[in-house]
Write a protein that holds these residues in place. Structure first.
Motif, PDB file in Angstrom:
ATOM      1  N   TYR A 123      -5.756  69.836  34.008  1.00  0.00           N
ATOM      2  CA  TYR A 123      -5.497  69.155  32.742  1.00  0.00           C
ATOM      3  C   TYR A 123      -5.953  69.990  31.550  1.00  0.00           C
ATOM      4  N   GLY A 124      -6.786  70.994  31.810  1.00  0.00           N
ATOM      5  CA  GLY A 124      -7.116  71.937  30.749  1.00  0.00           C
ATOM      6  C   GLY A 124      -5.874  72.606  30.197  1.00  0.00           C
ATOM      7  N   TYR A 125      -4.869  72.809  31.083  1.00  0.00           N
ATOM      8  CA  TYR A 125      -3.580  73.370  30.674  1.00  0.00           C
ATOM      9  C   TYR A 125      -2.574  72.279  30.327  1.00  0.00           C
ATOM     10  N   TRP A 126      -2.506  71.272  31.168  1.00  0.00           N
ATOM     11  CA  TRP A 126      -1.453  70.263  31.025  1.00  0.00           C
ATOM     12  C   TRP A 126      -1.625  69.437  29.759  1.00  0.00           C
ATOM     13  N   TYR A 127      -2.845  69.315  29.262  1.00  0.00           N
ATOM     14  CA  TYR A 127      -3.103  68.683  27.973  1.00  0.00           C
ATOM     15  C   TYR A 127      -2.287  69.368  26.882  1.00  0.00           C
ATOM     16  N   MET A 128      -2.207  70.691  26.942  1.00  0.00           N
ATOM     17  CA  MET A 128      -1.478  71.461  25.940  1.00  0.00           C
ATOM     18  C   MET A 128       0.030  71.247  26.041  1.00  0.00           C
ATOM     19  N   ASN A 129       0.466  70.677  27.166  1.00  0.00           N
ATOM     20  CA  ASN A 129       1.895  70.415  27.363  1.00  0.00           C
ATOM     21  C   ASN A 129       2.328  69.068  26.805  1.00  0.00           C
ATOM     22  N   GLY A 130       1.401  68.371  26.158  1.00  0.00           N
ATOM     23  CA  GLY A 130       1.752  67.082  25.570  1.00  0.00           C
ATOM     24  C   GLY A 130       1.550  65.902  26.494  1.00  0.00           C
ATOM     25  N   CYS A 131       0.822  66.097  27.596  1.00  0.00           N
ATOM     26  CA  CYS A 131       0.468  64.982  28.488  1.00  0.00           C
ATOM     27  C   CYS A 131      -0.762  64.294  27.895  1.00  0.00           C
ATOM     28  N   LEU A 132      -0.584  63.081  27.389  1.00  0.00           N
ATOM     29  CA  LEU A 132      -1.656  62.435  26.640  1.00  0.00           C
ATOM     30  C   LEU A 132      -2.810  61.985  27.521  1.00  0.00           C
ATOM     31  N   PHE A 133      -2.504  61.613  28.751  1.00  0.00           N
ATOM     32  CA  PHE A 133      -3.527  61.109  29.665  1.00  0.00           C
ATOM     33  C   PHE A 133      -3.640  62.036  30.872  1.00  0.00           C
ATOM     34  N   PRO A 134      -4.811  62.092  31.498  1.00  0.00           N
ATOM     35  CA  PRO A 134      -4.972  62.912  32.708  1.00  0.00           C
ATOM     36  C   PRO A 134      -4.523  62.177  33.965  1.00  0.00           C
ATOM     37  N   ASP A 135      -3.477  61.355  33.840  1.00  0.00           N
ATOM     38  CA  ASP A 135      -2.971  60.571  34.975  1.00  0.00           C
ATOM     39  C   ASP A 135      -2.044  61.449  35.807  1.00  0.00           C
ATOM     40  N   MET A 136      -2.614  62.506  36.347  1.00  0.00           N
ATOM     41  CA  MET A 136      -1.863  63.552  37.026  1.00  0.00           C
ATOM     42  C   MET A 136      -2.702  64.054  38.192  1.00  0.00           C
ATOM     43  N   GLY A 137      -2.046  64.608  39.180  1.00  0.00           N
ATOM     44  CA  GLY A 137      -2.791  65.114  40.324  1.00  0.00           C
ATOM     45  C   GLY A 137      -1.939  66.048  41.159  1.00  0.00           C
ATOM     46  N   THR A 138      -2.589  66.689  42.100  1.00  0.00           N
ATOM     47  CA  THR A 138      -1.941  67.692  42.936  1.00  0.00           C
ATOM     48  C   THR A 138      -2.218  67.408  44.402  1.00  0.00           C
ATOM     49  N   GLU A 166     -13.167  72.285  27.337  1.00  0.00           N
ATOM     50  CA  GLU A 166     -12.451  73.336  26.620  1.00  0.00           C
ATOM     51  C   GLU A 166     -12.190  74.524  27.546  1.00  0.00           C
ATOM     52  N   HIS A 167     -11.004  75.121  27.404  1.00  0.00           N
ATOM     53  CA  HIS A 167     -10.627  76.290  28.183  1.00  0.00           C
ATOM     54  C   HIS A 167     -10.339  77.464  27.263  1.00  0.00           C
ATOM     55  N   GLY A 168     -10.637  78.646  27.750  1.00  0.00           N
ATOM     56  CA  GLY A 168     -10.380  79.865  26.993  1.00  0.00           C
ATOM     57  C   GLY A 168     -10.316  81.050  27.926  1.00  0.00           C
ATOM     58  N   ARG A 169     -10.399  82.247  27.372  1.00  0.00           N
ATOM     59  CA  ARG A 169     -10.329  83.455  28.181  1.00  0.00           C
ATOM     60  C   ARG A 169     -11.639  83.662  28.928  1.00  0.00           C
ATOM     61  N   VAL A 170     -11.523  83.776  30.261  1.00  0.00           N
ATOM     62  CA  VAL A 170     -12.686  83.986  31.122  1.00  0.00           C
ATOM     63  C   VAL A 170     -12.319  85.065  32.132  1.00  0.00           C
ATOM     64  N   GLY A 171     -12.922  86.237  32.009  1.00  0.00           N
ATOM     65  CA  GLY A 171     -12.687  87.308  32.980  1.00  0.00           C
ATOM     66  C   GLY A 171     -11.229  87.679  33.142  1.00  0.00           C
ATOM     67  N   GLY A 172     -10.460  87.674  32.051  1.00  0.00           N
ATOM     68  CA  GLY A 172      -9.059  88.048  32.138  1.00  0.00           C
ATOM     69  C   GLY A 172      -8.133  86.903  32.500  1.00  0.00           C
ATOM     70  N   GLN A 173      -8.692  85.698  32.704  1.00  0.00           N
ATOM     71  CA  GLN A 173      -7.894  84.516  33.012  1.00  0.00           C
ATOM     72  C   GLN A 173      -8.181  83.429  31.984  1.00  0.00           C
ATOM     73  N   THR A 174      -7.472  82.331  32.095  1.00  0.00           N
ATOM     74  CA  THR A 174      -7.777  81.146  31.302  1.00  0.00           C
ATOM     75  C   THR A 174      -8.604  80.215  32.175  1.00  0.00           C
ATOM     76  N   GLY A 175      -9.824  79.967  31.759  1.00  0.00           N
ATOM     77  CA  GLY A 175     -10.719  79.141  32.560  1.00  0.00           C
ATOM     78  C   GLY A 175     -11.561  78.237  31.684  1.00  0.00           C
ATOM     79  N   ALA A 176     -12.340  77.365  32.328  1.00  0.00           N
ATOM     80  CA  ALA A 176     -13.196  76.429  31.610  1.00  0.00           C
ATOM     81  C   ALA A 176     -14.350  77.171  30.950  1.00  0.00           C
ATOM     82  N   GLU A 177     -14.822  76.600  29.876  1.00  0.00           N
ATOM     83  CA  GLU A 177     -15.910  77.190  29.089  1.00  0.00           C
ATOM     84  C   GLU A 177     -17.128  77.481  29.981  1.00  0.00           C
ATOM     85  N   GLU A 178     -17.531  78.734  30.016  1.00  0.00           N
ATOM     86  CA  GLU A 178     -18.562  79.156  30.967  1.00  0.00           C
ATOM     87  C   GLU A 178     -19.899  78.476  30.723  1.00  0.00           C
ATOM     88  N   SER A 179     -20.296  78.311  29.469  1.00  0.00           N
ATOM     89  CA  SER A 179     -21.592  77.691  29.195  1.00  0.00           C
ATOM     90  C   SER A 179     -21.621  76.243  29.678  1.00  0.00           C
TER      91      SER A 179
END
Length: 281
Positions: A123-138, A166-179
């Motif tokens: 959902y760190g990514y899917w939020y940016m796709n306009g999915c308002l709720f995290p009612d999603m799964g895999t 929050e997600h951002g650049r982590v080790g060359g990928q997009t990942g969750a905030e390390e702190s």
């Protein structure tokens, strides 16, 4: 399986549903039997066009995972799995409502070279796709055995209840905030998703997960189906589908399917159109 058995296959107990919401994930062991696993393996092994659509996802150490992503389930083997009463029934129970197919992917971590993925939430990514709720799964379906040696998924139990990080650049990928991850790991446990072929791991879109590189001599192939609740129709048109009614099929359609090469209508993801991430899992 007959129709009555198909219905029973999709039924999760109240205890299982509660565990999913508490932990953020649920194992269903041997959900698919040896014959069904063989059908899926044969499709993955023989599908040249699928591999031609695969893209390489690199980690910071130079490891590579091959990933093929498509939006719509058609009448091939993969579509029979993702549209089966077995998977869709579980998804609808866990997400508490009608679902539709958001996308599927084949993930190929080859021996010795399969790359790693940083901690992230889908959902760190899917939020940016306009999915308002995290009612999603895999639903993560193991084609091969997945264990610590060949880079199985690792999950932070209960992290689905943290909300979106929050997600951002982590080790060359997009990942969750390390702190934030550092603090989360002080209070929540990490579990390894060790799976045998035919096992399925259902996990919530806010569950923090990662995987290490495949340093073993064994493959780690997997098939993943992402579902979105129908009521959570994205408010932004993007590289994955808006609500599209899901045409379910009986579970026995998997065994009976001989279509390994249907490509028309699948709508493979062009990485240039994915503005939200550099890869997942």
């Amino acid at each position: 399986r007959g129709q009555g058995e198909a219905y029973l296959d999709t039924m999760l107990s109240a205890e299982e549903i509660a565990r999913y919401h508490e932990d953020g994930y649920l194992f269903k062991r041997q959900m698919f039997d040896a014959e069904e696993c063989a059908v899926l393996f044969d499709a993955a092994k023989s599908d040249r066009e699928m591999k031609e659509h695969a893209v390489n996802r690199n980690d910071a150490s130079g490891g590579v995972t091959k990933l093929s992503v498509w939006n719509h389930p058609v009448d091939d083997v993969y579509g029979m799995f993702s549209r089966s009463e077995m998977l869709t029934g579980c998804a609808e129970q866990l997400l508490d409502g009608e679902v539709y197919h958001y996308h599927s992917k084949i993930m190929l971590k080859e021996p010795l070279v399969g790359g790693a993925w940083e901690w992230h939430q889908d959902y760190g990514y899917w939020y940016m796709n306009g999915c308002l709720f995290p009612d999603m799964g895999t639903a993560f379906i193991a084609i091969d055995r997945c264990d610590e040696e060949n880079g199985c998924l690792e999950v932070i139990r209960g992290s689905n209840r943290l909300g979106r990080i929050e997600h951002g650049r982590v080790g060359g990928q997009t990942g969750a905030e390390e702190s934030r991850i550092d603090e989360v790991l002080k209070v929540l446990p990490v579990d390894r998703a060790v799976l045998d072929p035919g096992d399925v791991l259902f996990f919530h879109s806010n569950l923090l997960h990662k995987s290490n590189s495949n340093d073993s001599s064994r493959r780690r192939w997997a098939f993943l189906c992402a579902y979105n609740r129908a009521s959570n129709n994205p408010v932004i048109e993007h590289h994955h589908p808006q609500y599209t009614p899901l045409k379910k099929v009986p579970n026995n359609a998997i065994r009976e399917c001989t279509n390994y090469t249907e490509m028309e209508g699948k709508e493979f993801l062009d990485p240039k159109n994915d503005k939200t991430s550099d890869g997942k899992k």
